[in-house]
Write an enzyme that holds these catalytic residues in place. Structure first.
Site, PDB file in Angstrom:
ATOM      1  CE  LYS A 130      -2.314   1.706   3.465  1.00 47.56           C
ATOM      2  NZ  LYS A 130      -1.915   3.155   3.181  1.00 47.56           N
ATOM      3  CG  ASP A 186      -4.389   4.875   1.855  1.00 49.02           C
ATOM      4  OD1 ASP A 186      -5.769   5.070   1.462  1.00 49.02           O
ATOM      5  OD2 ASP A 186      -3.765   4.155   2.814  1.00 49.02           O
ATOM      6  CE  LYS A 196      -7.404   7.347   4.449  1.00 52.41           C
ATOM      7  NZ  LYS A 196      -6.282   6.364   4.642  1.00 52.41           N
ATOM      8  CB  ALA A 244     -12.408  12.655  -0.466  1.00 54.08           C
ATOM      9  CG  ASP A 245     -13.505  17.153  -5.696  1.00 53.92           C
ATOM     10  OD1 ASP A 245     -14.513  17.239  -5.828  1.00 53.92           O
ATOM     11  OD2 ASP A 245     -12.351  17.379  -5.518  1.00 53.92           O
ATOM     12  CB  THR A 254     -12.527  16.570  -9.618  1.00 55.74           C
ATOM     13  OG1 THR A 254     -13.501  17.539  -9.979  1.00 55.74           O
ATOM     14  CG2 THR A 254     -11.326  17.236  -8.493  1.00 55.74           C
ATOM     15  CB  SER A 310      -7.597   3.010  12.236  1.00 59.56           C
ATOM     16  OG  SER A 310      -7.052   3.227  11.644  1.00 59.56           O
ATOM     17  CE1 TYR A 368      -1.321   1.000  13.810  1.00 53.05           C
ATOM     18  CE2 TYR A 368      -0.678   2.239  16.623  1.00 53.05           C
ATOM     19  CZ  TYR A 368      -0.797   1.769  14.744  1.00 53.05           C
ATOM     20  OH  TYR A 368       0.546   2.758  14.334  1.00 53.05           O
TER      21      TYR A 368
END
Ligand code: S5P
Length: 256
Positions: free
Chosen positions: A58, A89, A91, A93-94, A98, A149, A209
């Protein structure tokens, strides 16, 4: 009855998801390493060391200070050498239009090298439709962040439920979730879980964790471990083996 990773591979509609589950069975690993380092040298060095023990690498490609195309070429070589899936990773978010550009253009051209990316569900279905236009023709897969998390995060309750429903509407491209547990209504989707440590219960910036055993008992398929493997004073090979064994033993327990 609990299915093995290999059995599940055959029933998944998405090619990347099939490949991931097949290689997990082959390498006997449900460990993904979150390689959050900021120089190319460290990145390639650790990737080469942990490569034999992981199913997935990742990345946060935008934290590398000396990113260049050579890094991507070398990463792809390491992927061939060690046999792992690459998960950027990002993420997203748009809005759909876009994220499409963020996924395929700019300096990183993520879609060219990342097998999997992830997205927040907050913008609605358009984010998936936009990413899918780029990713599906390349057989890529998408994970939605159904839970997080970190302490105080807002991805809970109705938000998590709505995210699950969104994933179900796009099963050709959405291969699973970032979450701490399996969801009953979509057991076939992959659960990848960050916030994993065998030694500590939090950091000083809100990370929380759990152990591999905790989350795999709750239906997680893949544990994501970052600093627990290459943090200060750690031997990445020793730690990768330790987390790989802990993850795999927890998985085998489900069949006892
Ligand atoms: O809810 C989340 C989602 C993600 S993807 N919590 C997380 O910690 N992550 C990522 O997992 C985070 O961006 C980081 O790359 C990794 C956890 O790293 P560690 O060093 O705390 O194990």
């Amino acid at each position: 009855m609990t299915k093995t990773y290999g059995e599940r591979a055959t029933s998944l509609p998405n090619k990347t998801a099939q490949e991931l589950f097949t290689l997990m069975e082959r390498k006997k690993s449900n460990l993904a390493v979150a390689l959050d380092v900021t120089t190319k040298q460290e990145f390639l060095d650790i990737a080469d060391k942990v490569g034999p023990y992981i199913c997935c690498l990742k990345t946060h490609i935008d934290i590398l200070e000396d990113f260049d195309q050579d890094l991507i070429d070398k990463l792809k070589k390491l992927q061939k050498k060690h046999d792992f899936i690459i998960f950027e990773d990002r993420k997203f978010a748009d809005i759909g239009n876009t994220v499409k550009h963020q996924y395929s253009k700019g300096i990183y051209k993520i879609a060219e090298w990342a097998d999997i990316v992830d997205a927040h569900a907050i913008p609605g279905d358009g984010i998936i439709t936009g990413l899918k236009e780029i990713g599906l023709p390349l057989n890529r897969g998408l994970l939605l962040l159904a839970e997080m998390s970190s302490k105080g995060n807002l991805a809970t309750g109705a938000y998590t439920e709505a995210t699950i429903e969104m994933a179900k509407r796009h099963k050709d491209f959405v291969i699973g979730f970032i979450s701490g547990k399996k969801f009953n209504s979509c057991e076939e989707l992959i659960i990848m879980t960050p916030g994993i440590s065998l030694d500590i219960s939090n950091d000083d910036l809100g990370q929380q964790y759990k152990t591999p055993r905790n989350v795999i008992e709750n239906g997680s398929d893949i544990i994501i471990v970052g600093r627990g493997i290459y943090g200060k004073g750690k031997d990445a090979v020793v730690e990768a083996q330790r987390y790989r064994n802990a993850g795999w033993e927890a998985y085998l327990k489900k069949f006892e």
